[in-house]
Scaffold this motif. Structure first.
Motif, short mmCIF file in Angstrom:
data_model
loop_
_atom_site.label_atom_id
_atom_site.label_comp_id
_atom_site.label_asym_id
_atom_site.label_seq_id
_atom_site.Cartn_x
_atom_site.Cartn_y
_atom_site.Cartn_z
N ASN A 4 0.72 -11.74 -6.44
CA ASN A 4 -0.08 -11.24 -5.31
C ASN A 4 0.82 -10.88 -4.13
O ASN A 4 0.52 -10.20 -3.40
CB ASN A 4 -1.30 -12.20 -5.01
CG ASN A 4 -2.31 -11.91 -5.96
OD1 ASN A 4 -2.36 -12.19 -7.14
ND2 ASN A 4 -3.44 -11.16 -5.32
N LYS A 5 1.39 -12.45 -3.85
CA LYS A 5 2.38 -11.94 -2.41
C LYS A 5 3.56 -10.96 -2.64
O LYS A 5 3.60 -10.10 -1.52
CB LYS A 5 2.85 -13.31 -2.13
CG LYS A 5 3.88 -13.33 -0.93
CD LYS A 5 4.34 -14.80 -0.65
CE LYS A 5 5.15 -14.55 0.90
NZ LYS A 5 5.82 -15.79 1.28
N LYS A 6 3.91 -10.91 -3.64
CA LYS A 6 5.05 -9.76 -3.83
C LYS A 6 4.71 -8.50 -3.91
O LYS A 6 5.14 -7.52 -3.74
CB LYS A 6 5.75 -10.31 -5.23
CG LYS A 6 7.41 -9.66 -5.33
CD LYS A 6 7.78 -10.26 -6.40
CE LYS A 6 9.30 -9.66 -6.69
NZ LYS A 6 10.23 -10.30 -7.62
N TYR A 7 3.46 -8.35 -4.62
CA TYR A 7 2.89 -7.07 -4.93
C TYR A 7 1.40 -6.72 -4.24
O TYR A 7 0.97 -5.67 -4.70
CB TYR A 7 2.66 -6.88 -6.41
CG TYR A 7 4.12 -6.93 -6.96
CD1 TYR A 7 5.06 -5.78 -7.08
CD2 TYR A 7 4.33 -8.08 -7.61
CE1 TYR A 7 6.33 -6.19 -7.78
CE2 TYR A 7 5.71 -8.27 -8.42
CZ TYR A 7 6.39 -7.09 -8.27
OH TYR A 7 7.93 -7.18 -8.95
N HIS A 8 1.08 -7.42 -3.25
CA HIS A 8 -0.24 -7.08 -2.63
C HIS A 8 -0.28 -5.69 -2.19
O HIS A 8 0.61 -5.09 -1.76
CB HIS A 8 -0.64 -8.01 -1.56
CG HIS A 8 0.36 -7.84 -0.28
ND1 HIS A 8 0.58 -9.09 0.31
CD2 HIS A 8 0.62 -6.97 0.36
CE1 HIS A 8 1.39 -8.86 1.52
NE2 HIS A 8 1.33 -7.61 1.51
N ASN A 9 -1.66 -5.24 -2.27
CA ASN A 9 -1.93 -3.76 -2.02
C ASN A 9 -1.48 -2.85 -2.98
O ASN A 9 -1.70 -1.59 -2.81
CB ASN A 9 -1.43 -3.35 -0.55
CG ASN A 9 -1.94 -4.15 0.74
OD1 ASN A 9 -3.18 -4.40 0.30
ND2 ASN A 9 -1.16 -4.58 1.53
N ARG A 10 -0.92 -3.28 -4.07
CA ARG A 10 -0.46 -2.29 -5.20
C ARG A 10 -1.79 -1.96 -5.94
O ARG A 10 -2.65 -2.63 -6.16
CB ARG A 10 0.66 -2.75 -6.10
CG ARG A 10 1.83 -3.13 -5.32
CD ARG A 10 2.76 -1.83 -5.09
NE ARG A 10 3.09 -1.26 -6.49
CZ ARG A 10 4.11 -1.94 -7.02
NH1 ARG A 10 4.87 -2.66 -6.57
NH2 ARG A 10 4.43 -1.03 -8.28
N HIS A 11 -1.71 -0.62 -6.47
CA HIS A 11 -2.89 -0.20 -7.16
C HIS A 11 -2.76 0.04 -8.61
O HIS A 11 -1.55 0.42 -9.25
CB HIS A 11 -3.26 1.57 -6.77
CG HIS A 11 -3.69 1.54 -5.48
ND1 HIS A 11 -5.25 1.63 -5.02
CD2 HIS A 11 -3.25 1.02 -4.03
CE1 HIS A 11 -5.13 1.60 -3.48
NE2 HIS A 11 -4.17 1.18 -3.31
N VAL A 12 -3.61 -0.26 -9.54
CA VAL A 12 -3.46 -0.08 -10.77
C VAL A 12 -5.07 0.40 -11.29
O VAL A 12 -6.05 0.29 -10.95
CB VAL A 12 -3.47 -1.55 -11.74
CG1 VAL A 12 -3.45 -1.19 -13.14
CG2 VAL A 12 -2.14 -2.31 -11.38
N PHE A 13 -4.58 1.71 -12.19
CA PHE A 13 -6.13 2.51 -12.66
C PHE A 13 -6.32 1.99 -14.05
O PHE A 13 -5.33 1.91 -14.98
CB PHE A 13 -5.86 3.79 -12.45
CG PHE A 13 -5.54 4.09 -10.89
CD1 PHE A 13 -6.76 4.47 -10.31
CD2 PHE A 13 -4.48 4.26 -10.39
CE1 PHE A 13 -6.68 4.77 -8.81
CE2 PHE A 13 -4.44 4.58 -8.88
CZ PHE A 13 -5.55 4.69 -8.21
#
Length: 183
Positions: free
Chosen positions: A63-72
């Motif tokens: 989460n800290k490293k990739y927060h705000n990333r989207h996955v569909f």
């Protein structure tokens, strides 16, 4: 007094490639029915890696490293029955805390139930071959949802400057024919 002292420890890569395989605390930003030009229908769920858990040490590499990333995540209607896999939806509903025995009367009600809910989601990095091109993709299966370890969310939705993949105005959406679907 110096104008600036270099300090690079907060620099982050702006690589928007696929997420590494792992468990992520996510929020369901949006769920919507969509269809391809050939008429294949799916229920698409937009998941976002939560940005409110940066202080949790066990989530530093996710989460800290990739927060705000989207996955569909696409849930395709089965060709044979023209119905969704309702059992798959049970995993998602259980993970977001919908009580046992709850009746959901329509697809619209189902979409509304999902929106804004949190879950822990196992995201897999995989290869996808289409028309001879092989690309890295993220895959999420309904049974990869589980209850969040952090059910209270303070996630702040970030304004998206890109095209809305659900708007119908996104001209870069992939063209998937019925023959391309595995079911």
């Amino acid at each position: 007094m110096a104008f600036l002292t270099t300090d690079y420890k907060e620099n982050k890569s702006n690589d928007y490639g696929v997420l590494p395989t792992g468990n992520y605390e996510m929020i369901i930003a949006k769920a919507q029915e969509t269809s391809t030009k050939s008429g294949a229908e799916s229920l698409q769920i937009e998941l976002i890696v939560r940005n409110d858990l940066d202080g949790v040490p066990s989530l530093a590499e996710t989460n800290k490293k990739y927060h705000n990333r989207h996955v569909f995540m696409d849930n395709w209607k089965r060709k044979k029955t023209n119905q969704y896999d309702m059992q798959g939806f049970q995993y998602i509903l259980d993970a977001i805390g919908v009580p046992e025995g709850t009746q959901i009367n329509s697809i619209e009600d189902f979409l509304n139930v999902l929106s804004g809910k949190v879950a822990k989601v196992y995201v897999k990095k995989d290869k996808n071959e289409y028309n001879g091109d092989v690309n890295d993709v993220n895959r999420v299966a309904p049974w990869n949802f589980s209850k969040s370890e952090y059910p209270q969310s303070n996630h702040q939705l970030k304004e998206n400057s890109g095209a809305d993949p659900f708007s119908g105005n996104n001209t870069s959406a992939p063209n998937v024919s019925d023959e391309d679907l595995p079911f």
